[in-house]
Structures are given as structure tokens and as C-alpha cells.
Write a protein that holds these residues in place. Structure first.
Motif: not given
Length: 153
Positions: A31-32, A101, A105
Motif C-alpha cells: 500500500p505504500e 495500509r 499503520r
């Protein structure tokens, strides 16, 4: 000190440790990276270097503290997140970037041990053992909230 109750078959011999600082990178489908809109050739280049950077080399077989995990079978941080929350029977083809994502986190790779011929342990045929921890637990130094994930080739 090894507790007496640990099965002798579950013990591994000591091995040397050399500490260095290394860079790790997110994998191409993470997701980065997805918001970067890489071209096909840029994505292939990233895939080509991911295994060398995150997986380690023949001399250094990928034993790591922190950094990005070397994923063999899907997103390790998301797997740990779902398993820790008791979510079962995940349809991996329906997992969204937002779910990955969100897990990234909340979770952090704490320790990665690549198995194989260069080391005295083997995780299902040159697999990878990941010990992950929720970022809040790491900040609180609460190591009782770690989660282990093994991915095999």
C-alpha cells in the motif's frame, strides 16, 4: 536461559550475530508503493531488488530487527493483524489496499528469521518466520502482544 519445559526438539543452537544498519523497502504491491503509479518497467525493477534488499544475501540470510518484512505468501503485517483479531477464512483475493495500509499503520516487523541451509533452523523449506508487534505495544514496550507468522515457499 531456556525454560526446562521447552521440548528439546524446539530448541535451536546459538549462532553468531553481527549487527549492521540496513535499508529495507516496501514491496511493489504494498500500500505504500501503489499510490506512486509506477510504470510496468519501474515495478519490475522494484520487484527485482526487493528480494535482495529485504530477503538478505547468501552471506547475510535475512535476519532482521525492524524494517520491512520479506513476504513470501502475502502481506505479513495484515496476516498478523487479522489473526490477532481472530479473523479466519480470509478471502485473500478480496483484501483491499486500505486493509493492508491500515494493518501497516498498526503493526511493525519486530524480528525476521529467514530459514535455509545457511542457518541452523528451517521454516517449512527455506521459509521466513516473522515476529510482528502492534506499534502501540512496541511504544509501550509490551512484548506480550507479539504475533508470529511463518511463510513457506
Amino acid at each position: 536461559l531456556t525454560p526446562a519445559a521447552v521440548n528439546p526438539e524446539g530448541r535451536f543452537p546459538n549462532c553468531a550475530l553481527r549487527c549492521t544498519t540496513e535499508w529495507t523497502i516496501p514491496e511493489a504491491d504494498s500500500p505504500e508503493v501503489q499510490p506512486l503509479g509506477l510504470t510496468a518497467s519501474e515495478r519490475l525493477a522494484l520487484i527485482g531488488i526487493d528480494g535482495h534488499i529485504n530477503g538478505g544475501t547468501w552471506e547475510e540470510p535475512g535476519i532482521r530487527l525492524l524494517g520491512q518484512p520479506y513476504n513470501l505468501n502475502g502481506p505479513t503485517l495484515l496476516q498478523c493483524d487479522l489473526e490477532a483479531r481472530g479473523v479466519q477464512d480470509v478471502q485473500w483475493d478480496q483484501v483491499t489496499v486500505e486493509q493492508e495500509r491500515d494493518a501497516a499503520r498498526r503493526w511493525q516487523l519486530l524480528l525476521q528469521l529467514n530459514g535455509g541451509q545457511e542457518v541452523p533452523y528451517n521454516w517449512g523449506g527455506s521459509g521466513v518466520l516473522h515476529v510482528c508487534i502492534e506499534r502501540a505495544a512496541l511504544a509501550a514496550r509490551d512484548f506480550s502482544r507479539t504475533w508470529v507468522n511463518i511463510q513457506c515457499v
